[in-house]
Scaffold this active site. Structure first.
Site, PDB file in Angstrom:
ATOM      1  N   ASP A 253      37.378  40.311  39.858  1.00 56.18           N
ATOM      2  CA  ASP A 253      38.486  39.563  40.454  1.00 56.18           C
ATOM      3  C   ASP A 253      39.278  40.510  41.343  1.00 56.18           C
ATOM      4  O   ASP A 253      39.307  41.727  41.118  1.00 56.18           O
ATOM      5  CB  ASP A 253      39.401  38.972  39.375  1.00 56.18           C
ATOM      6  CG  ASP A 253      40.435  38.033  39.980  1.00 56.18           C
ATOM      7  OD1 ASP A 253      40.022  37.052  40.630  1.00 56.18           O
ATOM      8  OD2 ASP A 253      41.642  38.277  39.813  1.00 56.18           O
ATOM      9  N   GLU A 255      43.109  40.852  43.731  1.00 60.43           N
ATOM     10  CA  GLU A 255      44.402  40.318  44.140  1.00 60.43           C
ATOM     11  C   GLU A 255      44.640  40.789  45.573  1.00 60.43           C
ATOM     12  O   GLU A 255      44.258  41.912  45.946  1.00 60.43           O
ATOM     13  CB  GLU A 255      45.523  40.802  43.223  1.00 60.43           C
ATOM     14  CG  GLU A 255      45.392  40.360  41.776  1.00 60.43           C
ATOM     15  CD  GLU A 255      45.469  38.859  41.576  1.00 60.43           C
ATOM     16  OE1 GLU A 255      46.003  38.169  42.482  1.00 60.43           O
ATOM     17  OE2 GLU A 255      45.002  38.369  40.533  1.00 60.43           O
ATOM     18  N   GLU A 297      55.257  36.996  49.953  1.00 60.68           N
ATOM     19  CA  GLU A 297      55.439  36.010  48.889  1.00 60.68           C
ATOM     20  C   GLU A 297      54.296  36.007  47.885  1.00 60.68           C
ATOM     21  O   GLU A 297      54.388  35.374  46.840  1.00 60.68           O
ATOM     22  CB  GLU A 297      55.601  34.614  49.498  1.00 60.68           C
ATOM     23  CG  GLU A 297      56.902  34.441  50.261  1.00 60.68           C
ATOM     24  CD  GLU A 297      57.131  33.012  50.713  1.00 60.68           C
ATOM     25  OE1 GLU A 297      56.203  32.189  50.581  1.00 60.68           O
ATOM     26  OE2 GLU A 297      58.240  32.723  51.190  1.00 60.68           O
ATOM     27  N   HIS A 302      50.958  37.399  41.852  1.00 61.34           N
ATOM     28  CA  HIS A 302      50.387  38.499  41.075  1.00 61.34           C
ATOM     29  C   HIS A 302      51.415  39.445  40.471  1.00 61.34           C
ATOM     30  O   HIS A 302      51.079  40.260  39.605  1.00 61.34           O
ATOM     31  CB  HIS A 302      49.407  39.312  41.925  1.00 61.34           C
ATOM     32  CG  HIS A 302      49.916  39.647  43.294  1.00 61.34           C
ATOM     33  ND1 HIS A 302      51.022  40.435  43.511  1.00 61.34           N
ATOM     34  CD2 HIS A 302      49.454  39.292  44.525  1.00 61.34           C
ATOM     35  CE1 HIS A 302      51.217  40.562  44.809  1.00 61.34           C
ATOM     36  NE2 HIS A 302      50.294  39.875  45.456  1.00 61.34           N
ATOM     37  N   HIS A 396      49.059  36.652  37.677  1.00 61.10           N
ATOM     38  CA  HIS A 396      47.636  36.939  37.830  1.00 61.10           C
ATOM     39  C   HIS A 396      47.447  38.453  37.835  1.00 61.10           C
ATOM     40  O   HIS A 396      48.226  39.187  38.401  1.00 61.10           O
ATOM     41  CB  HIS A 396      47.099  36.363  39.146  1.00 61.10           C
ATOM     42  CG  HIS A 396      46.956  34.887  39.144  1.00 61.10           C
ATOM     43  ND1 HIS A 396      45.806  34.245  38.763  1.00 61.10           N
ATOM     44  CD2 HIS A 396      47.830  33.903  39.469  1.00 61.10           C
ATOM     45  CE1 HIS A 396      45.963  32.943  38.870  1.00 61.10           C
ATOM     46  NE2 HIS A 396      47.193  32.715  39.291  1.00 61.10           N
ATOM     47  N   ASP A 401      42.170  38.629  34.683  1.00 57.29           N
ATOM     48  CA  ASP A 401      41.406  37.461  35.113  1.00 57.29           C
ATOM     49  C   ASP A 401      39.909  37.697  34.962  1.00 57.29           C
ATOM     50  O   ASP A 401      39.153  36.758  34.670  1.00 57.29           O
ATOM     51  CB  ASP A 401      41.741  37.123  36.570  1.00 57.29           C
ATOM     52  CG  ASP A 401      43.064  36.372  36.691  1.00 57.29           C
ATOM     53  OD1 ASP A 401      43.682  36.126  35.650  1.00 57.29           O
ATOM     54  OD2 ASP A 401      43.476  36.063  37.813  1.00 57.29           O
TER      55      ASP A 401
END
Length: 484
Positions: A253, A255, A297, A302, A396, A401
């Protein structure tokens, strides 16, 4: 630069109906780009517009095509516009209201969106999405015009000369429509989010050869990684605690600072855990990365701030180590196209090589949609659907994740075991079976209890009966032999 050609059977353009097909192209993304608009009026008059820009992106060319196409039509005309960009279609019909409400803060390409908003105000326009490169005549004409717009720049001197000479159109996915975080915002997205990039990744899966030795890959990676990790304390790699032999799956995963790898959004975190033979090996990699731009934003998703990332390494500084860990494995990710597009873009910038060229890819979102058609399939929903023990997901996190996704992947593919035992496991199994066969050829000696052991056993049975007011299982078995 705008070029046009027109053929019309009527000079009366007032209150007419116009059909527009608009498209954009980019050679490099960012790089030289072109846009095209193919316009048909009610009387079957046709107009072709195209133009280009030296340093642009595919999204900007898609927007420019719509803007120039609308400008070429009378303000009183009813327009039906077809675009193969969900970014354009959804942006102008849905997302733009929210963008204006927050005064265009952190919106990509605000200048073009504001222009499109201004020229569509008060017009009668019906927007439609159409699948690109699917043989539709109008869309193909617009695509040809867009590429013609790029070609019109070839004679223009450029500081980029020689770097963007590939004449194949670069296609890109519209990530808000491809459900980048698995949110499944609307059911209407279901039919469009398996983009051409997903098809490309499936082709990559077939092209990665089976001749690559997993053991050679792993041993080579370990040698590379040990040398590289010493140089960068921000790279966290855990050693294998449960060794397995077989094909490596990396549950991965990322971010990012936003949705658009094409328009300067960057990766800020990567997490992956290793699985072999459907068992976690204990090995994992986790890296925070300085994106060289504000997170904006996306921090609300996260929870990773600019302050936290300011001392973290840039992607170019960790690219070799991360690539060495990931290469040769099968990447498993939720909405894998999103993660792979970002990783491909980052590695291409740093190493001039795409990760998808050396890895297989499995998309758990695509698996979920096949298993549960018409339903929402976000990671949170799949956790509930498969009754996976919940974890704290206030924010997140890439490694968190990845751990959750590992459980989801095993649950969705439940009942599926390794399709083959590797040679080493088979050899061990054969050896064990051989010993069992040898032992079966000999009489097994019987060892009887002594008198003192029998007395102690009987005393225990009597004590059990006094405390529980019933005989123990052993007492019953002695008085009532089990029938065969």
């Amino acid at each position: 630069m705008v070029n046009s050609s027109t053929s019309s059977s009527s000079d009366n353009q007032t209150d007419q109906q116009y059909t527009l097909y608009v498209d954009g192209a980019c050679k490099g993304n960012p790089g030289k780009g072109g846009w095209g608009a193919y316009i048909i009026d009610l009387e079957q008059g046709e107009q072709e517009l195209f133009g280009g820009a030296e340093d642009t992106t595919n999204n900007r060319m898609e927007l420019t095509a719509a803007i120039e196409g609308i400008r070429a039509c009378p303000t009183s005309a009813k327009l039906t516009i077809y675009t193969d960009s969900n970014y354009v279609k959804q942006g102008i019909t849905e997302w733009i209201t929210g963008w204006k409400a927050k005064n265009w803060k952190n919106v990509k390409n605000p200048d073009l969106w504001q222009t499109l908003d201004e020229i569509t105000n008060g017009r009668d326009i019906d927007w439609h999405w159409i699948k690109g490169h699917a043989g539709h005549e109008g869309n193909e004409r617009a695509d040809q015009l867009a590429n013609k717009g790029v070609d019109s720049l070839q004679s223009t001197p450029s500081s980029q000369s020689g770097k963007n000479d590939d004449k194949k159109k670069v296609t890109e996915s519209d990530w808000l429509l491809d459900d980048p975080f698995g949110l499944d915002a609307t059911d209407s997205i279901e039919e469009t989010d398996l983009s051409e990039e997903s098809d490309h990744l499936e082709e990559v899966e077939e092209e990665v050869t089976d001749e690559i030795s997993d053991e050679n890959i792993i041993s080579t990676q370990k040698a590379e990684l040990k040398a590289q990790i010493k140089e960068n304390a921000h790279i966290k790699i855990t050693e294998t605690t449960n060794p397995q032999v077989g094909e490596r799956l990396l549950i991965l995963d990322t971010e990012t600072t936003g949705f658009y790898y094409q328009d300067s959004d960057r990766i800020i975190e990567v997490g992956a855990i290793e699985m072999i033979n459907r068992k976690l090996t204990g090995s994992s990699i986790h890296i925070y990365i300085n994106p060289e731009k504000p997170v904006g934003e996306s921090e609300n998703i996260h929870g990773i701030s600019d302050e936290f990332l300011k001392d973290k390494p840039k992607f170019a500084e960790i690219a070799d180590t991360l690539f060495a860990y990931l290469k040769g494995a099968e990447i498993v990710a939720h909405n894998a196209t999103f993660d792979m597009n970002f990783l491909d873009a980052e590695f291409e910038r740093a190493l001039h090589q795409k990760l998808s060229s050396v890895c297989k890819v499995t998309d758990t979102l695509a698996i979920a949609k096949r298993k549960h058609p018409g339903q929402k399939n976000s990671l949170d929903i799949l956790v509930k659907r498969y009754e996976i023990p919940p974890r704290d997901r206030t924010f997140h996190g890439a490694l968190l994740d990845a751990e959750i996704l590992a459980d989801v992947y095993l649950a969705m593919t439940g009942g599926q075991v390794s399709l083959h035992l590797d040679q080493q496991q088979q050899k061990v199994a054969n050896t064990q079976n051989s010993h069992l066969n040898q032992n079966s050829q000999h009489d097994i000696p019987l060892i009887f209890p002594t008198e003192s052991e029998l007395e102690a056993h009987q005393a225990w049975i009597n004590t059990f009966k006094e405390k529980n007011e019933k005989d123990s299982l052993f007492a019953v078995s002695e008085t009532k032999p089990i029938e065969s």
